[in-house]
Design a protein around this motif. Structure first.
Motif, mmCIF file in Angstrom:
data_model
loop_
_atom_site.group_PDB
_atom_site.id
_atom_site.type_symbol
_atom_site.label_atom_id
_atom_site.label_comp_id
_atom_site.label_asym_id
_atom_site.label_seq_id
_atom_site.Cartn_x
_atom_site.Cartn_y
_atom_site.Cartn_z
ATOM 1 N N TYR A 13 -21.190 -10.853 -38.733
ATOM 2 C CA TYR A 13 -22.448 -10.891 -39.532
ATOM 3 C C TYR A 13 -22.568 -9.915 -40.853
ATOM 4 O O TYR A 13 -21.952 -8.492 -41.526
ATOM 5 C CB TYR A 13 -23.558 -10.371 -39.157
ATOM 6 N N ALA A 15 -24.856 -9.082 -44.533
ATOM 7 C CA ALA A 15 -26.219 -8.928 -44.999
ATOM 8 C C ALA A 15 -26.404 -8.652 -47.051
ATOM 9 O O ALA A 15 -24.804 -8.349 -47.446
ATOM 10 C CB ALA A 15 -26.396 -7.895 -44.854
ATOM 11 N N THR A 21 -32.486 -4.388 -48.838
ATOM 12 C CA THR A 21 -31.600 -5.076 -47.712
ATOM 13 C C THR A 21 -29.987 -3.798 -47.557
ATOM 14 O O THR A 21 -29.430 -3.481 -46.130
ATOM 15 C CB THR A 21 -30.198 -5.962 -48.082
ATOM 16 N N ALA A 43 -31.609 -4.234 -42.475
ATOM 17 C CA ALA A 43 -30.272 -4.797 -41.931
ATOM 18 C C ALA A 43 -28.832 -3.737 -40.877
ATOM 19 O O ALA A 43 -28.647 -5.149 -39.548
ATOM 20 C CB ALA A 43 -29.409 -5.278 -42.726
ATOM 21 N N THR A 89 -27.455 -13.074 -44.432
ATOM 22 C CA THR A 89 -29.159 -12.950 -44.038
ATOM 23 C C THR A 89 -29.066 -12.534 -45.671
ATOM 24 O O THR A 89 -28.127 -12.223 -46.565
ATOM 25 C CB THR A 89 -29.715 -11.922 -44.073
ATOM 26 N N CYS A 91 -31.703 -12.246 -49.158
ATOM 27 C CA CYS A 91 -32.725 -11.878 -49.418
ATOM 28 C C CYS A 91 -33.140 -11.471 -51.086
ATOM 29 O O CYS A 91 -32.198 -10.306 -51.444
ATOM 30 C CB CYS A 91 -33.674 -10.649 -49.021
ATOM 31 N N ILE A 126 -30.169 -16.934 -42.828
ATOM 32 C CA ILE A 126 -31.455 -16.374 -42.767
ATOM 33 C C ILE A 126 -31.860 -16.609 -43.908
ATOM 34 O O ILE A 126 -31.285 -15.512 -44.608
ATOM 35 C CB ILE A 126 -31.879 -15.349 -41.746
ATOM 36 N N VAL A 198 -36.168 -9.985 -37.179
ATOM 37 C CA VAL A 198 -35.200 -10.668 -37.297
ATOM 38 C C VAL A 198 -34.494 -11.164 -35.747
ATOM 39 O O VAL A 198 -34.585 -12.825 -36.011
ATOM 40 C CB VAL A 198 -33.920 -10.482 -38.640
#
Length: 265
Positions: A13, A15, A21, A43, A89, A91, A126, A198
């Motif tokens: 994963y 971010a 974040t 996160a 992810t 943002c 995401i 999330v």
């Protein structure tokens, strides 16, 4: 090709983003002595939740405070493409939208180009809508601009098969206790609730309910509220304006807190 599903043996994963974040205003208990602080944030909390659903979780957080959308796409996204994680992810765009003259349509075009690159690696993505700022008097004028950007983000998610975390509809975050005193970053409890949200979006069962009502709040009287406004303007708003006028950012000279995919305990 990469992919992501709850219950697989190894989950990787990454971010991407800015201070939201990176986790500002949610310090780790052992953060004292770190020159730029040591922040947890939603996160990190989300990644830790994933540990309960996989034999191994590898996690990188490339977010850096103060970054604009274009900086995130040029400085962080190539590294994410290189790492080819199962899940990303993203943002981004919030720091752009609060600047005078920001164009949400143009920002959305850049955002979609970045999502396209991430999805081409096979990563699940995401994306996050912007918050509804209608409850914040100083930020209320940005509401229409953010709503326009959000509509674009939903369309991008539909076209590219992305998950969406709809911050706009999270009414539980429209409480002052969800926010740090600077009114731009979530409080530790706000970050904790978002991490649970999330998890819900990706289908990861966890203990806790992000939408649980807050305990009854003792209202701040008018005089105290005005004093808070003055303190906020002096301690946050004026320094922020000064940085904008001088072309500086709170993230200048800082690197990501987790630049590599590292195993979580």
């Amino acid at each position: 090709m990469s992919g992501f599903q709850i219950g697989q043996d190894i989950i990787s994963y990454v971010a991407l983003g800015d201070s939201f974040t990176e986790g500002l205003s949610d310090p780790y208990p052992d953060s004292a002595g770190f020159p730029q602080g040591r922040y947890r944030g939603w996160a990190d909390r989300f990644a830790q939740h994933l540990v309960d659903h996989a034999e191994e979780v590898r996690y990188a957080n490339l977010a850096v405070r103060g970054k604009l959308l274009r900086q995130i796409l040029t400085e962080q996204l190539p590294r994410a493409v290189e790492l080819r994680p199962d899940l990303v992810t993203v943002c981004a765009g919030g720091n752009d939208l609060i600047r005078p003259g920001a164009d949400p349509d143009a920002l959305a075009e850049e955002f979609e180009a970045g999502v396209r690159r991430l999805r081409a690696t096979g990563s699940e993505v995401i994306v996050f809508t912007g918050f509804d700022t209608g409850f914040q008097p100083v930020m209320r004028h940005l509401r229409g601009r953010i709503a326009t950007y959000n509509m674009h983000l939903r369309g991008i998610a539909d076209r590219h098969g992305c998950h969406v975390v709809d911050l706009w509809s999270m009414r539980v975050l429209q409480d002052r206790r969800a926010w740090n005193w600077d009114r731009l970053h979530l409080s530790p409890e706000g970050h904790a609730r978002l991490a649970l949200k999330v998890c819900e979006v990706v289908g990861a069962p966890v203990e806790g309910d992000w939408s649980e009502p807050w305990p009854e709040d003792r209202r701040v009287d008018w005089r105290a509220a005005r004093q808070e406004d003055l303190l906020w303007a002096r301690e946050f708003l004026m320094p922020w304006i000064h940085r904008r006028l001088t072309g500086r950012s709170s993230g200048d000279g800082l690197g990501p807190k987790r630049p590599n995919l590292e195993r979580l305990g």
